[in-house]
Design a protein around this motif. Sequence first.
Motif, PDB file in Angstrom:
ATOM      1  N   THR A 235       0.871  -1.175   0.000  1.00  0.00           N
ATOM      2  CA  THR A 235       0.000   0.000   0.000  1.00  0.00           C
ATOM      3  C   THR A 235       0.902   1.216   0.000  1.00  0.00           C
ATOM      4  O   THR A 235       1.594   1.495   0.988  1.00  0.00           O
ATOM      5  CB  THR A 235      -0.905   0.024   1.243  1.00  0.00           C
ATOM      6  OG1 THR A 235      -1.679  -1.185   1.269  1.00  0.00           O
ATOM      7  CG2 THR A 235      -1.832   1.219   1.210  1.00  0.00           C
ATOM      8  N   ALA A 236       0.948   1.922  -1.116  1.00  0.00           N
ATOM      9  CA  ALA A 236       1.881   3.041  -1.276  1.00  0.00           C
ATOM     10  C   ALA A 236       1.450   4.245  -0.452  1.00  0.00           C
ATOM     11  O   ALA A 236       0.264   4.470  -0.218  1.00  0.00           O
ATOM     12  CB  ALA A 236       1.990   3.414  -2.750  1.00  0.00           C
ATOM     13  N   GLY A 237       2.437   5.040  -0.033  1.00  0.00           N
ATOM     14  CA  GLY A 237       2.150   6.239   0.745  1.00  0.00           C
ATOM     15  C   GLY A 237       2.476   7.508  -0.004  1.00  0.00           C
ATOM     16  O   GLY A 237       2.682   8.558   0.605  1.00  0.00           O
ATOM     17  N   ARG A 238       2.532   7.446  -1.327  1.00  0.00           N
ATOM     18  CA  ARG A 238       2.897   8.641  -2.084  1.00  0.00           C
ATOM     19  C   ARG A 238       1.698   9.588  -2.195  1.00  0.00           C
ATOM     20  O   ARG A 238       0.580   9.177  -2.441  1.00  0.00           O
ATOM     21  CB  ARG A 238       3.414   8.267  -3.462  1.00  0.00           C
ATOM     22  CG  ARG A 238       2.501   7.393  -4.284  1.00  0.00           C
ATOM     23  CD  ARG A 238       3.188   6.957  -5.558  1.00  0.00           C
ATOM     24  NE  ARG A 238       2.359   6.018  -6.312  1.00  0.00           N
ATOM     25  CZ  ARG A 238       2.784   5.403  -7.425  1.00  0.00           C
ATOM     26  NH1 ARG A 238       3.999   5.629  -7.877  1.00  0.00           N
ATOM     27  NH2 ARG A 238       1.992   4.567  -8.061  1.00  0.00           N
ATOM     28  N   GLY A 239       1.968  10.835  -1.962  1.00  0.00           N
ATOM     29  CA  GLY A 239       0.903  11.849  -2.056  1.00  0.00           C
ATOM     30  C   GLY A 239       0.122  12.005  -0.781  1.00  0.00           C
ATOM     31  O   GLY A 239      -0.075  13.105  -0.284  1.00  0.00           O
ATOM     32  N   ARG A 240      -0.311  10.898  -0.207  1.00  0.00           N
ATOM     33  CA  ARG A 240      -1.090  10.958   1.030  1.00  0.00           C
ATOM     34  C   ARG A 240      -1.016   9.617   1.743  1.00  0.00           C
ATOM     35  O   ARG A 240      -0.800   8.578   1.127  1.00  0.00           O
ATOM     36  CB  ARG A 240      -2.535  11.315   0.744  1.00  0.00           C
ATOM     37  CG  ARG A 240      -3.221  10.392  -0.245  1.00  0.00           C
ATOM     38  CD  ARG A 240      -4.575  10.942  -0.631  1.00  0.00           C
ATOM     39  NE  ARG A 240      -5.105  10.298  -1.823  1.00  0.00           N
ATOM     40  CZ  ARG A 240      -6.006  10.869  -2.602  1.00  0.00           C
ATOM     41  NH1 ARG A 240      -6.461  12.071  -2.316  1.00  0.00           N
ATOM     42  NH2 ARG A 240      -6.468  10.243  -3.672  1.00  0.00           N
ATOM     43  N   SER A 241      -1.193   9.666   3.054  1.00  0.00           N
ATOM     44  CA  SER A 241      -1.152   8.446   3.845  1.00  0.00           C
ATOM     45  C   SER A 241      -1.816   8.698   5.194  1.00  0.00           C
ATOM     46  O   SER A 241      -1.899   9.841   5.658  1.00  0.00           O
ATOM     47  CB  SER A 241       0.292   7.978   4.053  1.00  0.00           C
ATOM     48  OG  SER A 241       0.323   6.803   4.846  1.00  0.00           O
ATOM     49  N   PHE A 242      -2.276   7.617   5.841  1.00  0.00           N
ATOM     50  CA  PHE A 242      -2.810   7.735   7.198  1.00  0.00           C
ATOM     51  C   PHE A 242      -1.670   7.651   8.212  1.00  0.00           C
ATOM     52  O   PHE A 242      -1.880   7.796   9.409  1.00  0.00           O
ATOM     53  CB  PHE A 242      -3.829   6.606   7.477  1.00  0.00           C
ATOM     54  CG  PHE A 242      -3.240   5.219   7.383  1.00  0.00           C
ATOM     55  CD1 PHE A 242      -2.622   4.627   8.478  1.00  0.00           C
ATOM     56  CD2 PHE A 242      -3.295   4.506   6.187  1.00  0.00           C
ATOM     57  CE1 PHE A 242      -2.072   3.351   8.394  1.00  0.00           C
ATOM     58  CE2 PHE A 242      -2.753   3.225   6.098  1.00  0.00           C
ATOM     59  CZ  PHE A 242      -2.142   2.649   7.204  1.00  0.00           C
ATOM     60  N   TRP A 243      -0.438   7.425   7.726  1.00  0.00           N
ATOM     61  CA  TRP A 243       0.731   7.187   8.586  1.00  0.00           C
ATOM     62  C   TRP A 243       1.838   8.142   8.198  1.00  0.00           C
ATOM     63  O   TRP A 243       2.505   7.972   7.184  1.00  0.00           O
ATOM     64  CB  TRP A 243       1.182   5.741   8.403  1.00  0.00           C
ATOM     65  CG  TRP A 243       2.122   5.150   9.421  1.00  0.00           C
ATOM     66  CD1 TRP A 243       1.795   4.322  10.451  1.00  0.00           C
ATOM     67  CD2 TRP A 243       3.558   5.277   9.478  1.00  0.00           C
ATOM     68  NE1 TRP A 243       2.933   3.922  11.144  1.00  0.00           N
ATOM     69  CE2 TRP A 243       4.030   4.504  10.563  1.00  0.00           C
ATOM     70  CE3 TRP A 243       4.499   5.977   8.721  1.00  0.00           C
ATOM     71  CZ2 TRP A 243       5.379   4.409  10.902  1.00  0.00           C
ATOM     72  CZ3 TRP A 243       5.844   5.886   9.060  1.00  0.00           C
ATOM     73  CH2 TRP A 243       6.260   5.112  10.146  1.00  0.00           C
TER      74      TRP A 243
END
Length: 341
Positions: A235-243
């Motif tokens: 699950t990529a975290g590019r641009g936005r993430s919950f972490w």
Amino acid sequence: MIVTRRNLLGSAAIGAGLITSPAVLRAQAPKVLRISHQFPGGTLESGDARDRICRRFGHELEKRTGGSLTVQVYPGSSLVKTLAQFSAVRKGAVDLSLVPLSYAGGELPEANIALMPALVTNYDQAARWRTAPVGERLAKTLNDKGVMIVTWVWQSGAVASRVHPILVPSDVKGVKIRGGGREMDLVLQASGAIVSTMPSSEMYIGMQTGALEAAVSASTSLISFRLDELTKNLTAGRGRSFWFILEPLIISKATFEALTPEQQRAVQEIGQELEAFSFAAAKADDEEITKIYAARGAKIHELTADHIQTWREAARDTAWKDFAGKNASCAELLRLAEQVQ
């Protein structure tokens, strides 16, 4: 030659100068500052971005202070154990460290705001913390404990999974997962996960042995610790993430106060200048991780705004509530953090 009292005193003074000159030279020798961190070592131009931040800081500090300050970087927890680094800086046993601030939550509850699920969800929001009231309040809290922030380093998180994709809280039910911090763990536990509290440096062995089925960590860590070798879904975290995690370069207040005013100014200026590099490097790793993991055969998944909103709703009733209930200082930090959009 007539020997006078003046001659004798003059000769004695010269002799004393010759005797003490080695001490004078020692006083002029460069002061060595030691930086400890848990991440793999590299060079100025390659390797883990956080190691490069430390090396760039040292390289520039030596230049700007004319060699009066030099820096030695100790990667891979080679100087201080992973979970002891914040305490070592606070006590002045180590000069600087680049450390996930949430690791200090056990001795400083306020530090857990550095990894508060779905509180910071993008880099623009993270960048505003340093000059916002929440950043000023957090910096003062750390300062009161003997620690000063040199560079604000933010990292977006991704999820490496050996099982199904992790996109929303319900996906972690029954999954053995590493969350990275106390407040993140609360959300995962409430969602039915089997939580592990190991540091990021132990994720690989955890996944390899089956102690972990999934791990949430910074993109940079998921690259550096080679979890691509064991991952089926990313699950990529590019641009936005919950972490999002704050992993600042910090300095012991005792070390800082022992520096000259010129040296202190150099530390502060270089630290702030490195912030732009830290953001650029983190964003680059958010992109790079998708290429590395895809090349290994992992399926890449993107988080949507709806996914993050689901995490935020879960976090409000668990992690946020728990954090605010610790003490008045934590409650105020959370209130101020919610103002930064």
